[in-house]
Design a protein around this motif. Structure first.
Motif, PDB file in Angstrom:
ATOM      1  N   UNK A 133      47.500  17.396  58.247  1.00 60.23           N
ATOM      2  CA  UNK A 133      48.509  17.167  57.204  1.00 60.23           C
ATOM      3  C   UNK A 133      49.858  17.733  57.624  1.00 60.23           C
ATOM      4  N   UNK A 134      49.841  18.904  58.231  1.00 59.99           N
ATOM      5  CA  UNK A 134      51.088  19.583  58.579  1.00 59.99           C
ATOM      6  C   UNK A 134      51.786  18.964  59.786  1.00 59.99           C
ATOM      7  N   UNK A 135      51.056  18.256  60.622  1.00 53.82           N
ATOM      8  CA  UNK A 135      51.645  17.821  61.885  1.00 53.82           C
ATOM      9  C   UNK A 135      51.848  16.328  62.048  1.00 53.82           C
ATOM     10  N   UNK A 136      51.230  15.502  61.206  1.00 55.08           N
ATOM     11  CA  UNK A 136      51.302  14.055  61.441  1.00 55.08           C
ATOM     12  C   UNK A 136      51.919  13.317  60.254  1.00 55.08           C
ATOM     13  N   UNK A 137      52.813  12.409  60.572  1.00 55.71           N
ATOM     14  CA  UNK A 137      53.485  11.598  59.560  1.00 55.71           C
ATOM     15  C   UNK A 137      52.503  10.625  58.913  1.00 55.71           C
ATOM     16  N   UNK A 138      52.639  10.457  57.599  1.00 57.87           N
ATOM     17  CA  UNK A 138      51.803   9.499  56.885  1.00 57.87           C
ATOM     18  C   UNK A 138      50.387   9.978  56.656  1.00 57.87           C
ATOM     19  N   UNK A 139      50.113  11.243  56.967  1.00 61.85           N
ATOM     20  CA  UNK A 139      48.780  11.805  56.785  1.00 61.85           C
ATOM     21  C   UNK A 139      48.838  12.876  55.699  1.00 61.85           C
ATOM     22  N   UNK A 140      48.277  12.534  54.532  1.00 64.77           N
ATOM     23  CA  UNK A 140      48.131  13.497  53.450  1.00 64.77           C
ATOM     24  C   UNK A 140      46.702  14.012  53.425  1.00 64.77           C
ATOM     25  N   UNK A 141      46.342  14.679  52.352  1.00 70.41           N
ATOM     26  CA  UNK A 141      45.011  15.298  52.277  1.00 70.41           C
ATOM     27  C   UNK A 141      43.902  14.250  52.277  1.00 70.41           C
ATOM     28  N   UNK A 142      44.134  13.147  51.577  1.00 72.08           N
ATOM     29  CA  UNK A 142      43.125  12.083  51.558  1.00 72.08           C
ATOM     30  C   UNK A 142      43.007  11.421  52.927  1.00 72.08           C
ATOM     31  N   UNK A 143      44.147  11.110  53.533  1.00 76.60           N
ATOM     32  CA  UNK A 143      44.132  10.424  54.828  1.00 76.60           C
ATOM     33  C   UNK A 143      43.518  11.306  55.914  1.00 76.60           C
ATOM     34  N   UNK A 144      43.824  12.604  55.873  1.00 78.45           N
ATOM     35  CA  UNK A 144      43.240  13.526  56.847  1.00 78.45           C
ATOM     36  C   UNK A 144      41.725  13.596  56.673  1.00 78.45           C
ATOM     37  N   UNK A 145      41.275  13.622  55.422  1.00 78.41           N
ATOM     38  CA  UNK A 145      39.837  13.640  55.146  1.00 78.41           C
ATOM     39  C   UNK A 145      39.181  12.361  55.648  1.00 78.41           C
ATOM     40  N   UNK A 146      39.859  11.247  55.427  1.00 71.86           N
ATOM     41  CA  UNK A 146      39.360   9.941  55.858  1.00 71.86           C
ATOM     42  C   UNK A 146      39.186   9.920  57.384  1.00 71.86           C
ATOM     43  N   UNK A 147      40.200  10.396  58.093  1.00 77.50           N
ATOM     44  CA  UNK A 147      40.151  10.436  59.557  1.00 77.50           C
ATOM     45  C   UNK A 147      38.983  11.298  60.037  1.00 77.50           C
ATOM     46  N   UNK A 148      38.855  12.483  59.479  1.00 79.56           N
ATOM     47  CA  UNK A 148      37.801  13.400  59.922  1.00 79.56           C
ATOM     48  C   UNK A 148      36.418  12.817  59.661  1.00 79.56           C
TER      49      UNK A 148
END
Length: 220
Positions: A133-148
């Protein structure tokens, strides 16, 4: 609750809790979910182009759709890490992305930190989510969870609008959030942990059963 079809309405009428809803679709959804989970767990984490493609998929699906993201990923593949901005934007326009210029810009900017993904995914999952979340554009908490989750780290919940509506329907939350902070996301996520324990599956797998209950399919 706004449903996908009469099938969802019927399922909601018959299930008096989120646990009951999952159990009502379990046998039907299990082959699809099992196949998808196996794909997540087999993700080639040592392949930077594929890692970055999956991160970009999650950038694209925000305020759009998983099906649209899958279509785009199939069209572009590993090109997310190498295509010039203009070509990337053109590809996003061709598949009908609602925010093609913005998302193409996010993806191009994210390339500068792509190598960080190797280190980040070695962290404990919630710590990894924080750094995404802190380092990538367009990545919020939901998107980061989705990626992981999509790269095989299943101990996170993907709190998209469909899951949140189910939580609201079953009175687990009093309102749908209009935005996320880390604390709010983790608080809502924690509400699903007892359901995960009752159904004996990790949060990321449980999400697929809930998705099936809503959409009658399993995406990613």
């Amino acid at each position: 609750m706004a449903g996908n079809s009469s099938t969802l309405s019927s399922r909601l009428n018959e299930a008096d809790s989120l646990t009951a809803l999952i159990r009502s679709v379990y046998s039907e959804a299990k082959p699809l979910v099992t196949k998808r989970v196996q794909e997540f767990e087999a993700f080639p984490k040592q392949d930077l182009a594929k890692l970055f493609s999956e991160l970009s998929f999650c950038v694209l699906t925000a305020n759009w759709s998983a099906q649209g993201g899958i279509k785009t990923q199939n069209a572009i593949g590993n090109g997310f890490i190498s295509l010039p901005y203009e070509e990337l934007e053109e590809n996003l326009r061709k598949v009908g992305h609602r925010f093609a210029p913005q998302r193409a810009r996010f993806i191009v900017e994210n390339r500068q930190k792509a190598d960080m993904l190797f280190d980040i995914i070695q962290y404990p999952t919630k710590e990894a989510r924080f750094y995404l979340v802190k380092n990538f554009k367009g990545i919020g908490w939901k998107e980061a969870s989705h990626f992981l989750r999509n790269i095989g780290l299943l101990d996170v919940a993907i709190l998209d609008k469909h899951i949140l509506r189910l939580m609201h329907y079953y009175h687990m939350i009093s309102e749908l959030p209009k935005g996320w902070t880390q604390k709010r996301y983790e608080t809502y996520e924690q509400l699903l942990v007892p359901i995960s324990q009752e159904t004996d599956m990790p949060l990321g797998e449980m999400d697929l059963y809930l998705w099936y209950a809503v959409k009658n399919t399993v995406d990613k």
